[in-house]
Motif scaffolding. Structure first.
Motif, mmCIF file in Angstrom:
data_model
loop_
_atom_site.group_PDB
_atom_site.id
_atom_site.type_symbol
_atom_site.label_atom_id
_atom_site.label_comp_id
_atom_site.label_asym_id
_atom_site.label_seq_id
_atom_site.Cartn_x
_atom_site.Cartn_y
_atom_site.Cartn_z
ATOM 1 N N THR A 16 -10.421 11.427 -4.792
ATOM 2 C CA THR A 16 -10.388 9.960 -4.755
ATOM 3 C C THR A 16 -10.467 9.381 -6.166
ATOM 4 O O THR A 16 -9.703 8.474 -6.524
ATOM 5 C CB THR A 16 -11.548 9.431 -3.890
ATOM 6 N N THR A 66 -3.370 1.495 7.228
ATOM 7 C CA THR A 66 -4.203 2.598 7.703
ATOM 8 C C THR A 66 -3.463 3.430 8.727
ATOM 9 O O THR A 66 -2.806 2.911 9.628
ATOM 10 C CB THR A 66 -5.543 2.105 8.313
ATOM 11 N N HIS A 74 -5.192 10.649 8.919
ATOM 12 C CA HIS A 74 -4.726 11.775 8.110
ATOM 13 C C HIS A 74 -5.228 13.052 8.786
ATOM 14 O O HIS A 74 -6.028 12.992 9.717
ATOM 15 C CB HIS A 74 -5.249 11.660 6.676
ATOM 16 N N ARG A 106 -2.464 0.980 1.292
ATOM 17 C CA ARG A 106 -1.615 1.618 2.306
ATOM 18 C C ARG A 106 -2.077 1.182 3.706
ATOM 19 O O ARG A 106 -3.267 1.096 3.973
ATOM 20 C CB ARG A 106 -1.782 3.126 2.144
ATOM 21 N N GLU A 121 -7.875 7.406 1.588
ATOM 22 C CA GLU A 121 -6.605 7.609 0.900
ATOM 23 C C GLU A 121 -6.688 8.824 -0.033
ATOM 24 O O GLU A 121 -5.721 9.580 -0.177
ATOM 25 C CB GLU A 121 -6.208 6.336 0.131
ATOM 26 N N ARG A 155 -12.113 2.967 2.248
ATOM 27 C CA ARG A 155 -10.653 2.955 2.256
ATOM 28 C C ARG A 155 -10.107 3.863 1.145
ATOM 29 O O ARG A 155 -9.168 4.630 1.359
ATOM 30 C CB ARG A 155 -10.222 1.503 2.023
ATOM 31 N N ARG A 190 -6.075 11.894 1.964
ATOM 32 C CA ARG A 190 -4.665 12.025 2.324
ATOM 33 C C ARG A 190 -3.849 12.478 1.117
ATOM 34 O O ARG A 190 -3.026 13.383 1.199
ATOM 35 C CB ARG A 190 -4.112 10.682 2.832
ATOM 36 N N TRP A 191 -4.117 11.850 -0.020
ATOM 37 C CA TRP A 191 -3.316 12.057 -1.234
ATOM 38 C C TRP A 191 -3.493 13.472 -1.797
ATOM 39 O O TRP A 191 -2.539 14.097 -2.236
ATOM 40 C CB TRP A 191 -3.709 10.993 -2.260
#
Length: 412
Positions: free
Chosen positions: A263, A349, A352, A347, A290, A286, A293-294
């Motif tokens: 993150t 939501t 993931h 992004r 992300e 949030r 996911r990233w």
């Protein structure tokens, strides 16, 4: 002139796959997985002697299919962790292990600990670096907090953080030793030595602890693992639990720290988003979602085993073969996410797969993000000007587990 479109044939793909090395996957899996998603969503990678599922759809389909696949293990898992462990178990064995492992990691159980234990622990590590003006976040902050907060909840309170970090690094290196020849033999058997040494040490440390808790249960998760659902006076043995405890040490101890790292690194690619998060802690959940996911910490380390011959597209998977579920690739699937390579706080939501899915969903999927949230909250509150140190590269490594190996930062 006539328009010509180049069609990639299965032959080209196979030829290319034969040249893919484990080292390439470890250093930069993204371009390889982008091509796999496009050409071969389930592909046999000779260097790893295994199938790899790379798209969202393939990962979901295989993970959720209990009829044709059983829970994940692999020759590496068995070599490093032993059997039966919670990842590979199914049916009653799996339910029994889950019933022991899950409750201490449920919100009801850990919620009171967040302010009583987690935040004070985080602050203690923060104080140690406060005056320095710079730090290497992995070693100085993210990993120590991660192993301490998870270790304490498990019941490894007496094992110091450095030992816990050494254990999970050694086990992770063992699991990463995936290279095999065409016969399915390990090409670097010596690569398991550090994991074996850590395994012996884990057993040595846990033996007296388990003996004590078997006789005198306490409130720790380890005690719960030993006694839950067992007739009085007949607790589980260390042998029964050890493979699953190694799974927890390997996956659980590193998870919150690597979530923080992914993150933080993601936010540094968008300085304006980093600024927003340091100014407004309510954006942290949030950002953390992300981040997972990233750059998913458990990138491809979840697996399934075919129970019978299964064909998906061009792929025919057979019993005895390992199928890696590359959740880190699924989380960058263009069919599901817009501009998936970009870290984006705004992004829309969308779930993931960083913690997996279905019956083998990660036991710590509720606890880890809470530890990560508190760690980043305290860090950004203390050092709002925190940024990457331009004098250092950020080496990112791994394809089964992926994360920054170092994160050098400065603050004013």
């Amino acid at each position: 002139g006539a328009m010509t479109t180049k069609h990639t044939t299965a032959g080209d793909t196979q030829e290319w796959l034969a040249t893919v090395t484990v080292e390439q996957l470890e250093n930069d899996p993204y371009p390889i997985f982008e091509r796999l998603r496009r050409e071969a969503p389930v592909a046999w990678i000779p260097a790893a002697h295994a199938w790899v599922a790379s798209t969202w759809e393939a990962c979901r389909t295989i993970a959720d299919d209990a009829t044709n696949f059983r829970g994940g293990t692999s020759p590496m898992h068995e070599r490093v962790l032993g059997t039966d462990h919670i990842l590979g178990a199914e049916g009653e064995t799996h339910q029994d292990l889950r019933a022991a492992v899950d409750p201490p990691l449920k919100p009801r159980a850990f919620r009171p600990l967040l302010e009583e234990q987690v935040r004070p622990t985080v602050r203690r590590y923060l104080e140690a670096i406060r005056g320095q003006g710079k730090a290497e976040l992995m070693a100085d902050y993210f990993e120590p907090i991660s192993v301490r907060c998870v270790g304490d909840v498990i019941g490894l309170t007496d094992v110091d953080s450095d030992t816990l970090r050494r254990w999970f690094h050694a086990l992770a290196r063992g699991i990463a030793n995936t290279a095999m020849d065409a016969e399915g033999r390990f090409t670097n058997p010596g690569g398991f030595a550090p994991a074996d040494e850590a395994g012996a040490e884990i057993r040595e440390v846990l033996e007296p602890l388990v003996a004590k808790l078997s006789a005198e249960p306490d409130g720790s998760a380890l005690s719960h693992y030993l006694h839950h659902g067992r007739p009085h006076g007949d607790p589980r043995t260390l042998e029964q639990l050890l493979p699953s405890l190694k799974v927890i040490i390997l996956g659980g101890l590193q998870e919150p720290g690597h979530q923080c790292a992914a993150t933080f690194l993601g936010l540094t690619t968008r300085p304006e988003q980093l600024k927003r998060v340091t100014e407004d802690a309510t954006l942290l959940p949030r950002a953390l979602t992300e981040g997972l996911r990233w750059m998913s910490p458990v990138f491809s380390a979840s697996s399934r085993l075919p129970l019978r011959e299964i064909t998906m597209g061009e792929a025919t998977m057979r019993p005895g073969q390992t199928v890696w579920l590359s959740y880190g690739s699924a989380n960058r699937d263009e069919a599901v996410f817009d501009r998936p390579d970009v870290f984006d706080l705004d992004r829309a939501t969308h779930p993931h797969l960083a913690f997996g899915t279905g019956r083998h969903l990660c036991s710590g999927s509720a606890y880890a993000p809470q530890v990560a949230r508190i760690a980043l909250e305290e860090l950004f509150t203390a050092f709002p000007s925190i940024r990457l140190d331009p004098a250092h590269e950020v080496p990112v490594w791994g394809w089964l587990f992926r994360g920054p190996q170092r994160l050098d930062v400065l603050w004013d």
